[in-house]
Structure formats: structure tokens, C-alpha cells
Design a protein around this motif. Structure first.
Motif, PDB file in Angstrom:
ATOM      1  N   ALA A 109      20.695   4.834  19.868  1.00 19.47           N
ATOM      2  CA  ALA A 109      20.146   5.591  18.491  1.00 19.47           C
ATOM      3  C   ALA A 109      18.740   4.759  18.401  1.00 19.47           C
ATOM      4  O   ALA A 109      17.713   5.656  18.145  1.00 19.47           O
ATOM      5  CB  ALA A 109      20.959   5.671  17.426  1.00 19.47           C
ATOM      6  N   PRO A 110      18.576   3.707  18.156  1.00 22.43           N
ATOM      7  CA  PRO A 110      17.190   3.192  17.982  1.00 22.43           C
ATOM      8  C   PRO A 110      16.247   3.559  18.947  1.00 22.43           C
ATOM      9  O   PRO A 110      14.841   3.719  18.354  1.00 22.43           O
ATOM     10  CB  PRO A 110      17.485   1.538  17.935  1.00 22.43           C
ATOM     11  N   TRP A 111      16.506   3.422  20.232  1.00 21.93           N
ATOM     12  CA  TRP A 111      15.362   3.857  21.191  1.00 21.93           C
ATOM     13  C   TRP A 111      15.010   5.497  21.032  1.00 21.93           C
ATOM     14  O   TRP A 111      13.908   5.925  21.116  1.00 21.93           O
ATOM     15  CB  TRP A 111      16.025   3.831  22.741  1.00 21.93           C
ATOM     16  N   ALA A 112      16.019   6.140  20.886  1.00 28.43           N
ATOM     17  CA  ALA A 112      16.150   7.571  20.525  1.00 28.43           C
ATOM     18  C   ALA A 112      15.133   8.000  19.427  1.00 28.43           C
ATOM     19  O   ALA A 112      14.088   8.653  19.449  1.00 28.43           O
ATOM     20  CB  ALA A 112      17.200   8.614  20.380  1.00 28.43           C
ATOM     21  N   VAL A 113      15.196   7.053  17.931  1.00 27.70           N
ATOM     22  CA  VAL A 113      14.403   7.270  17.014  1.00 27.70           C
ATOM     23  C   VAL A 113      12.909   6.643  17.093  1.00 27.70           C
ATOM     24  O   VAL A 113      12.088   7.275  16.932  1.00 27.70           O
ATOM     25  CB  VAL A 113      14.888   6.314  15.843  1.00 27.70           C
ATOM     26  N   PHE A 114      12.745   5.734  18.105  1.00 27.06           N
ATOM     27  CA  PHE A 114      11.515   5.078  18.453  1.00 27.06           C
ATOM     28  C   PHE A 114      10.900   6.192  19.068  1.00 27.06           C
ATOM     29  O   PHE A 114       9.597   6.413  18.841  1.00 27.06           O
ATOM     30  CB  PHE A 114      11.550   3.679  19.125  1.00 27.06           C
ATOM     31  N   PHE A 115      11.341   6.767  20.216  1.00 29.20           N
ATOM     32  CA  PHE A 115      10.473   7.674  20.987  1.00 29.20           C
ATOM     33  C   PHE A 115      10.408   9.028  20.281  1.00 29.20           C
ATOM     34  O   PHE A 115       9.245   9.669  20.582  1.00 29.20           O
ATOM     35  CB  PHE A 115      11.349   7.946  22.390  1.00 29.20           C
ATOM     36  N   GLY A 116      11.208   9.499  19.383  1.00 30.33           N
ATOM     37  CA  GLY A 116      11.017  10.488  18.339  1.00 30.33           C
ATOM     38  C   GLY A 116       9.718  10.377  17.739  1.00 30.33           C
ATOM     39  O   GLY A 116       8.941  11.201  17.541  1.00 30.33           O
ATOM     40  N   ILE A 117       9.767   9.065  17.102  1.00 29.15           N
ATOM     41  CA  ILE A 117       8.495   8.910  16.281  1.00 29.15           C
ATOM     42  C   ILE A 117       7.193   8.720  17.096  1.00 29.15           C
ATOM     43  O   ILE A 117       6.186   9.530  16.709  1.00 29.15           O
ATOM     44  CB  ILE A 117       8.674   7.586  15.573  1.00 29.15           C
ATOM     45  N   LEU A 118       7.237   8.309  17.963  1.00 26.11           N
ATOM     46  CA  LEU A 118       6.206   8.233  19.203  1.00 26.11           C
ATOM     47  C   LEU A 118       5.788   9.329  19.361  1.00 26.11           C
ATOM     48  O   LEU A 118       4.372   9.849  19.641  1.00 26.11           O
ATOM     49  CB  LEU A 118       6.592   7.288  20.303  1.00 26.11           C
ATOM     50  N   MET A 119       6.761  10.314  19.751  1.00 27.73           N
ATOM     51  CA  MET A 119       6.133  11.543  20.130  1.00 27.73           C
ATOM     52  C   MET A 119       5.684  12.516  18.973  1.00 27.73           C
ATOM     53  O   MET A 119       4.525  13.216  19.110  1.00 27.73           O
ATOM     54  CB  MET A 119       7.479  12.409  20.658  1.00 27.73           C
ATOM     55  N   LEU A 120       5.972  12.383  17.623  1.00 28.59           N
ATOM     56  CA  LEU A 120       5.241  12.880  16.757  1.00 28.59           C
ATOM     57  C   LEU A 120       3.986  12.313  16.494  1.00 28.59           C
ATOM     58  O   LEU A 120       3.055  13.014  16.056  1.00 28.59           O
ATOM     59  CB  LEU A 120       6.339  12.832  15.362  1.00 28.59           C
ATOM     60  N   VAL A 121       3.779  11.194  16.586  1.00 24.92           N
ATOM     61  CA  VAL A 121       2.543  10.548  16.467  1.00 24.92           C
ATOM     62  C   VAL A 121       1.468  11.273  17.553  1.00 24.92           C
ATOM     63  O   VAL A 121       0.458  11.407  17.322  1.00 24.92           O
ATOM     64  CB  VAL A 121       2.490   8.951  16.405  1.00 24.92           C
ATOM     65  N   LEU A 122       1.949  11.029  18.673  1.00 21.86           N
ATOM     66  CA  LEU A 122       1.200  11.549  19.821  1.00 21.86           C
ATOM     67  C   LEU A 122       0.870  13.275  19.650  1.00 21.86           C
ATOM     68  O   LEU A 122      -0.192  13.578  19.804  1.00 21.86           O
ATOM     69  CB  LEU A 122       1.753  11.806  21.224  1.00 21.86           C
ATOM     70  N   LEU A 123       1.867  13.942  19.048  1.00 17.40           N
ATOM     71  CA  LEU A 123       1.536  15.356  18.601  1.00 17.40           C
ATOM     72  C   LEU A 123       0.665  15.539  17.669  1.00 17.40           C
ATOM     73  O   LEU A 123      -0.316  16.395  18.006  1.00 17.40           O
ATOM     74  CB  LEU A 123       3.195  15.861  18.469  1.00 17.40           C
ATOM     75  N   TYR A 124       0.675  14.705  16.728  1.00 17.14           N
ATOM     76  CA  TYR A 124      -0.347  14.583  15.618  1.00 17.14           C
ATOM     77  C   TYR A 124      -1.716  14.392  16.237  1.00 17.14           C
ATOM     78  O   TYR A 124      -2.829  15.261  15.903  1.00 17.14           O
ATOM     79  CB  TYR A 124      -0.095  13.571  14.524  1.00 17.14           C
ATOM     80  N   PHE A 125      -1.814  13.433  16.831  1.00 18.42           N
ATOM     81  CA  PHE A 125      -3.057  12.927  17.369  1.00 18.42           C
ATOM     82  C   PHE A 125      -3.584  14.189  18.479  1.00 18.42           C
ATOM     83  O   PHE A 125      -4.920  14.281  18.512  1.00 18.42           O
ATOM     84  CB  PHE A 125      -3.182  11.591  18.256  1.00 18.42           C
ATOM     85  N   VAL A 126      -2.899  14.628  19.414  1.00 16.65           N
ATOM     86  CA  VAL A 126      -3.258  15.822  20.281  1.00 16.65           C
ATOM     87  C   VAL A 126      -3.362  16.941  19.470  1.00 16.65           C
ATOM     88  O   VAL A 126      -4.591  17.961  19.464  1.00 16.65           O
ATOM     89  CB  VAL A 126      -2.204  15.962  21.197  1.00 16.65           C
ATOM     90  N   GLY A 127      -2.822  17.345  18.509  1.00 16.83           N
ATOM     91  CA  GLY A 127      -2.920  18.790  17.849  1.00 16.83           C
ATOM     92  C   GLY A 127      -3.467  18.977  16.527  1.00 16.83           C
ATOM     93  O   GLY A 127      -4.162  19.951  16.042  1.00 16.83           O
ATOM     94  N   ALA A 128      -3.803  17.722  15.820  1.00 15.37           N
ATOM     95  CA  ALA A 128      -4.144  17.897  14.319  1.00 15.37           C
ATOM     96  C   ALA A 128      -5.364  16.904  14.016  1.00 15.37           C
ATOM     97  O   ALA A 128      -5.671  16.995  12.862  1.00 15.37           O
ATOM     98  CB  ALA A 128      -3.056  17.945  13.474  1.00 15.37           C
ATOM     99  N   GLU A 129      -5.446  16.184  14.835  1.00 12.18           N
ATOM    100  CA  GLU A 129      -6.617  15.068  14.568  1.00 12.18           C
ATOM    101  C   GLU A 129      -7.818  15.504  14.555  1.00 12.18           C
ATOM    102  O   GLU A 129      -8.748  15.201  15.355  1.00 12.18           O
ATOM    103  CB  GLU A 129      -6.328  13.766  15.335  1.00 12.18           C
ATOM    104  N   GLN A 130      -8.328  16.277  13.573  1.00  8.85           N
ATOM    105  CA  GLN A 130      -9.484  16.668  13.641  1.00  8.85           C
ATOM    106  C   GLN A 130      -9.777  17.267  12.055  1.00  8.85           C
ATOM    107  O   GLN A 130      -8.806  17.938  11.697  1.00  8.85           O
ATOM    108  CB  GLN A 130     -10.219  17.819  14.465  1.00  8.85           C
ATOM    109  N   GLY A 131     -10.826  17.508  11.647  1.00  8.44           N
ATOM    110  CA  GLY A 131     -11.210  18.080  10.319  1.00  8.44           C
ATOM    111  C   GLY A 131     -10.605  17.448   8.943  1.00  8.44           C
ATOM    112  O   GLY A 131     -10.656  16.220   8.778  1.00  8.44           O
ATOM    113  N   ALA A 132      -9.918  18.347   8.315  1.00 13.45           N
ATOM    114  CA  ALA A 132      -9.468  17.854   7.055  1.00 13.45           C
ATOM    115  C   ALA A 132      -8.221  16.727   7.081  1.00 13.45           C
ATOM    116  O   ALA A 132      -8.060  15.986   6.034  1.00 13.45           O
ATOM    117  CB  ALA A 132      -9.094  18.863   5.832  1.00 13.45           C
TER     118      ALA A 132
END
Length: 71
Positions: free
Chosen positions: A23-46
Motif C-alpha cells: 500500500a505505501p508503494w502504491a500510494v507513492f507511485f500514484g502520487i508520482l504519476m499524478l505529478v508527472l501527468l500535471y507537468f506533462v499535461g497542464a504545466e503552462q499558462g494560468a
């Protein structure tokens, strides 16, 4: 030639999956994937967290690969 097959002596017991250690590893990788998705998909503009175009340029090809528009 005659071949004999020995019958199984015991039924195999499936290994138990220790949820407490996974469970701790699943939570860690889940948060890591959300951060990466943010930087790839939404890191620009407002919604930009980092000023400038550096992050956009680093993940530019990943944006196109995943179908995010950027120009």
C-alpha cells in the motif's frame, strides 16, 4: 517406452499478498504519476507552477505523444 506420471502429493497454496507492505508503494507511485501527468499535461499558462518555458520544453514531445495540445 512406458512413462509413469506421479500424482501430486499436495495441492499448492497460493502466496498471500501482503497489502500492508504494498500500500505505501502504491500510494507513492500514484502520487508520482499524478505529478508527472500535471507537468506533462497542464504545466503552462494560468496553472503554471514554474515560471518560464523550461518545463514545457522538457516535456514537449511527451505532450504530443499523449495527445495534449501545446501550440
Amino acid at each position: 517406452m512406458a512413462q509413469t506420471v506421479a500424482p501430486p502429493t499436495a495441492t499448492p497454496i497460493p502466496a498471500k499478498l501482503p497489502i500492508g507492505t504494498i500500500a505505501p508503494w502504491a500510494v507513492f507511485f500514484g502520487i508520482l504519476m499524478l505529478v508527472l501527468l500535471y507537468f506533462v499535461g497542464a504545466e503552462q499558462g494560468a496553472t503554471s507552477v514554474v515560471s518560464g518555458e523550461d518545463v514545457h520544453e522538457w516535456v514537449h514531445d511527451a505532450r504530443h505523444l499523449l495527445g495534449f495540445p501545446c501550440h
